[in-house]
Write a protein that holds these residues in place. Structure first.
Motif, mmCIF file in Angstrom:
data_model
loop_
_atom_site.group_PDB
_atom_site.id
_atom_site.type_symbol
_atom_site.label_atom_id
_atom_site.label_comp_id
_atom_site.label_asym_id
_atom_site.label_seq_id
_atom_site.Cartn_x
_atom_site.Cartn_y
_atom_site.Cartn_z
ATOM 1 N N GLY A 174 2.049 2.554 8.493
ATOM 2 C CA GLY A 174 1.790 2.751 7.074
ATOM 3 C C GLY A 174 0.707 3.757 6.757
ATOM 4 O O GLY A 174 0.502 4.110 5.591
ATOM 5 N N GLY A 338 4.665 -11.249 -0.095
ATOM 6 C CA GLY A 338 4.355 -10.390 1.044
ATOM 7 C C GLY A 338 4.492 -11.120 2.360
ATOM 8 O O GLY A 338 3.741 -12.050 2.633
ATOM 9 N N LYS A 343 0.005 -3.972 3.717
ATOM 10 C CA LYS A 343 0.750 -3.429 2.596
ATOM 11 C C LYS A 343 1.612 -2.229 2.985
ATOM 12 O O LYS A 343 1.272 -1.440 3.853
ATOM 13 C CB LYS A 343 -0.212 -3.040 1.471
ATOM 14 C CG LYS A 343 -1.156 -1.896 1.818
ATOM 15 C CD LYS A 343 -2.229 -1.711 0.750
ATOM 16 C CE LYS A 343 -1.653 -1.267 -0.563
ATOM 17 N NZ LYS A 343 -2.714 -0.986 -1.562
ATOM 18 N N ASN A 344 2.755 -2.138 2.319
ATOM 19 C CA ASN A 344 3.643 -0.977 2.359
ATOM 20 C C ASN A 344 4.290 -0.720 3.715
ATOM 21 O O ASN A 344 4.677 0.412 4.017
ATOM 22 C CB ASN A 344 2.905 0.282 1.885
ATOM 23 C CG ASN A 344 2.323 0.114 0.496
ATOM 24 O OD1 ASN A 344 2.853 -0.651 -0.314
ATOM 25 N ND2 ASN A 344 1.237 0.802 0.203
ATOM 26 N N ASP A 371 9.328 -10.013 -0.358
ATOM 27 C CA ASP A 371 8.752 -8.818 0.255
ATOM 28 C C ASP A 371 9.749 -7.675 0.113
ATOM 29 O O ASP A 371 10.882 -7.777 0.606
ATOM 30 C CB ASP A 371 8.447 -9.054 1.740
ATOM 31 C CG ASP A 371 7.549 -7.974 2.327
ATOM 32 O OD1 ASP A 371 7.918 -6.787 2.220
ATOM 33 O OD2 ASP A 371 6.485 -8.302 2.874
ATOM 34 N N PHE A 373 9.927 -5.010 1.599
ATOM 35 C CA PHE A 373 10.182 -4.323 2.867
ATOM 36 C C PHE A 373 10.867 -5.216 3.903
ATOM 37 O O PHE A 373 11.328 -4.728 4.930
ATOM 38 C CB PHE A 373 8.865 -3.798 3.454
ATOM 39 C CG PHE A 373 8.200 -2.753 2.604
ATOM 40 C CD1 PHE A 373 8.501 -1.415 2.752
ATOM 41 C CD2 PHE A 373 7.273 -3.114 1.638
ATOM 42 C CE1 PHE A 373 7.896 -0.445 1.974
ATOM 43 C CE2 PHE A 373 6.654 -2.170 0.854
ATOM 44 C CZ PHE A 373 6.969 -0.819 1.011
ATOM 45 N N THR A 409 0.114 -10.324 0.723
ATOM 46 C CA THR A 409 0.160 -8.894 1.041
ATOM 47 C C THR A 409 0.343 -8.116 -0.255
ATOM 48 O O THR A 409 1.284 -8.385 -1.013
ATOM 49 C CB THR A 409 1.336 -8.578 1.990
ATOM 50 O OG1 THR A 409 1.355 -9.522 3.051
ATOM 51 C CG2 THR A 409 1.212 -7.179 2.553
ATOM 52 N N ASP A 410 -0.531 -7.170 -0.500
ATOM 53 C CA ASP A 410 -0.546 -6.462 -1.784
ATOM 54 C C ASP A 410 0.265 -5.161 -1.743
ATOM 55 O O ASP A 410 -0.257 -4.062 -1.921
ATOM 56 C CB ASP A 410 -1.981 -6.183 -2.221
ATOM 57 C CG ASP A 410 -2.819 -5.509 -1.143
ATOM 58 O OD1 ASP A 410 -2.490 -5.651 0.053
ATOM 59 O OD2 ASP A 410 -3.817 -4.842 -1.487
ATOM 60 N N HIS A 411 1.577 -5.274 -1.540
ATOM 61 C CA HIS A 411 2.445 -4.100 -1.538
ATOM 62 C C HIS A 411 2.351 -3.364 -2.869
ATOM 63 O O HIS A 411 2.285 -3.977 -3.937
ATOM 64 C CB HIS A 411 3.903 -4.520 -1.321
ATOM 65 C CG HIS A 411 4.198 -5.060 0.035
ATOM 66 N ND1 HIS A 411 3.937 -4.364 1.192
ATOM 67 C CD2 HIS A 411 4.776 -6.237 0.416
ATOM 68 C CE1 HIS A 411 4.337 -5.085 2.230
ATOM 69 N NE2 HIS A 411 4.837 -6.226 1.794
ATOM 70 N N ASP A 412 2.395 -2.038 -2.818
ATOM 71 C CA ASP A 412 2.321 -1.230 -4.039
ATOM 72 C C ASP A 412 3.587 -1.335 -4.880
ATOM 73 O O ASP A 412 3.540 -1.101 -6.096
ATOM 74 C CB ASP A 412 2.072 0.240 -3.680
ATOM 75 C CG ASP A 412 0.665 0.489 -3.146
ATOM 76 O OD1 ASP A 412 -0.225 -0.335 -3.428
ATOM 77 O OD2 ASP A 412 0.460 1.512 -2.454
ATOM 78 N N GLN A 413 4.724 -1.667 -4.273
ATOM 79 C CA GLN A 413 5.994 -1.696 -4.998
ATOM 80 C C GLN A 413 6.167 -2.924 -5.893
ATOM 81 O O GLN A 413 7.151 -3.020 -6.621
ATOM 82 C CB GLN A 413 7.160 -1.632 -4.003
ATOM 83 C CG GLN A 413 7.317 -0.286 -3.307
ATOM 84 C CD GLN A 413 8.600 -0.213 -2.493
ATOM 85 O OE1 GLN A 413 9.512 -1.016 -2.672
ATOM 86 N NE2 GLN A 413 8.676 0.754 -1.597
#
Length: 446
Positions: A174, A338, A343-344, A371, A373, A409-413
């Motif tokens: 990432g 998440g 993340k991401n 999630d 991803f 988990t702080d994914h941007d999406q």
């Protein structure tokens, strides 16, 4: 000393890029490395025991975020990269790089079974004039005391017939700023000539090479990097629990502390440690230190603190459900946001989210996950009961069915504005709502 022909011939092959490289283990480390080596002009054969990976690679479909389909296709079309499950092809490789897992046993002892099995596979095809490199993270002494010993059982000798080296992987899934070719590469070898070959080979594929005096030193470099992170993350995780009891926001403390231009480096708390490196690698040194009758108190304490974080977080979740919703965790439905460990990315190795789900359900609650991803939980060594579960949609009509959302988990999406508007209770382990200016009364930090 090596025979003049073995060293000179391999040196010449590396210099003119006629050496064929073999990379064993086409995962998060091996596949990006194989493509980087191919891009530098070498022909590369990738080896893996998983036929599904080979099928995907033959179709130019990458399963690793760090390798784009286009990059894979370009190297295959140029004839510089191929992949196979047939390890007999190792005999044709001049440089062989081992990139296989080094997990821990249930008792936190090193599990070198993959390294040992791979070394035996190489030994079956070993010939004079080859360079064998270990990249898997391990305790100091593994390359010389395990890999070299297995290879020398063939009757060939390191430094005379073939060469052995170690170069720790430094992949960071990432990371948008660094990739395999731009991350400085620490290299070492069993003897001066092995080191020269290591410098020449990796120097052709990466921007910066950092030679060190021995394989054991290089092995210690990687452990030191990850121990540094483990200990400092444990420190802020412990500070989080103490400051929370005092009514102090640890994230605000860290943000203010990092304005100091010297003597401080920010680390951030979370729901636990994930990834293949930081939760595991420090214990390789802990195990090895027993041989010298020396304690590793910082390392072990850091491991204890970080391992305790998922249970602490679920405790805060249960407390928030009781106080704010009047509902016990055992009667609650929780959405874990998440599954990946950071993340991401889609990487769930050692992810604390898996442990969070397990603890919630051990306490009688029901847990799902979202999630963007990770569509489905794949098979894992420790969480077989979670295999096959699928990510649920993150929509207003779905959120109202949950008593709480636990942000792991702080994914941007993720649409956090929709989340804060529709979820009745949010437990945030990443401070994402404060960072986005979405703080609300039903958002609790943990």
């Amino acid at each position: 000393m090596a025979s003049p022909s073995s060293f000179a011939d391999l040196s010449a092959k590396i210099k003119d890029r006629s050496a064929r490289a073999g990379v064993i283990g086409l995962g998060y480390v091996g596949l990006p490395l194989a493509i980087a080596i191919a891009r530098s002009g070498f022909e590369v054969t990738g080896f893996d025991i998983d036929p599904k990976k080979i099928v995907a690679l033959d179709a130019c479909k990458s399963y690793i975020d760090a390798v784009a389909d286009e990059a894979l296709s370009a190297e295959r079309e140029a004839g510089r990269f191929s992949a196979t499950t047939d390890f007999s092809g190792l005999a044709a490789c001049d440089v062989i790089v081992i990139c296989v897992p080094t997990p821990l046993t249930k008792h936190r002892d090193p599990d070198l079974s993959y390294v040992e099995a791979t070394s035996r596979s190489i030994a079956a095809h070993l010939r004079a004039g080859q360079l064998v490199v270990l990249e898997s993270t391990t305790y100091p002494g593994t390359t010389d005391d395990v890999v070299k010993v297995i290879l020398e059982k063939t009757g060939l000798k390191s430094g005379a017939d073939f060469f052995v080296g170690f170069s720790p992987e430094r992949e960071d899934p990432g990371n948008q700023h660094y990739h395999t070719a731009t991350i400085p590469k620490v290299v070492a070898g069993d003897g001066a000539e092995a080191l020269d070959l290591m410098k020449a080979f990796y120097g052709a594929a990466v921007k910066t090479v950092v030679p060190v005096s021995s394989n054991a030193t290089a092995e210690a470099v990687k452990l030191t990097e990850n121990i540094f992170r483990s200990v400092n993350i444990a420190l802020v995780n412990e500070l989080k629990t103490v400051y929370a009891a005092m009514g102090i926001d640890v994230w605000e403390v860290i943000d203010a502390a990092k304005t100091k231009p010297f003597g401080y480096m920010p680390f951030y708390p979370g729901p636990g440690l994930g990834g293949h490196c930081i939760p595991i690698d420090p214990f390789y040194l802990t195990w090895k230190s027993r041989e010298y009758e020396l304690p590793t108190r910082f390392i072990e304490l850091a491991g204890e603190i970080n391992s305790a974080m998922p249970r602490y977080v679920v405790g805060k979740l249960a407390e928030a459900l009781d106080i704010r919703c009047g509902k016990a965790l055992s009667r609650s439905k929780v959405l874990v946001l998440g599954l990946a460990y950071k993340k991401n990315v889609a990487d769930i190795r050692e992810s604390p989210s898996l442990r969070l789900i397990e603890i919630i359900e051990e306490r009688g609650g029901k847990a799902d996950y979202h999630d963007p991803f990770v569509a489905e939980i794949p098979p894992t060594r420790e969480y077989q009961a979670l295999k096959g579960r699928k990510s649920v949609a993150l929509a207003p009509e779905v959120l109202v069915d949950y008593d709480a959302v636990l942000v792991a988990t702080d994914h941007d999406q993720v649409d956090y504005a929709t989340l804060v508007k529709n979820a009745p209770l949010i437990v945030d382990t990443r401070n994402v709502f404060k960072r986005l200016g979405l703080s609300a009364g039903h958002v609790i930090k943990a």
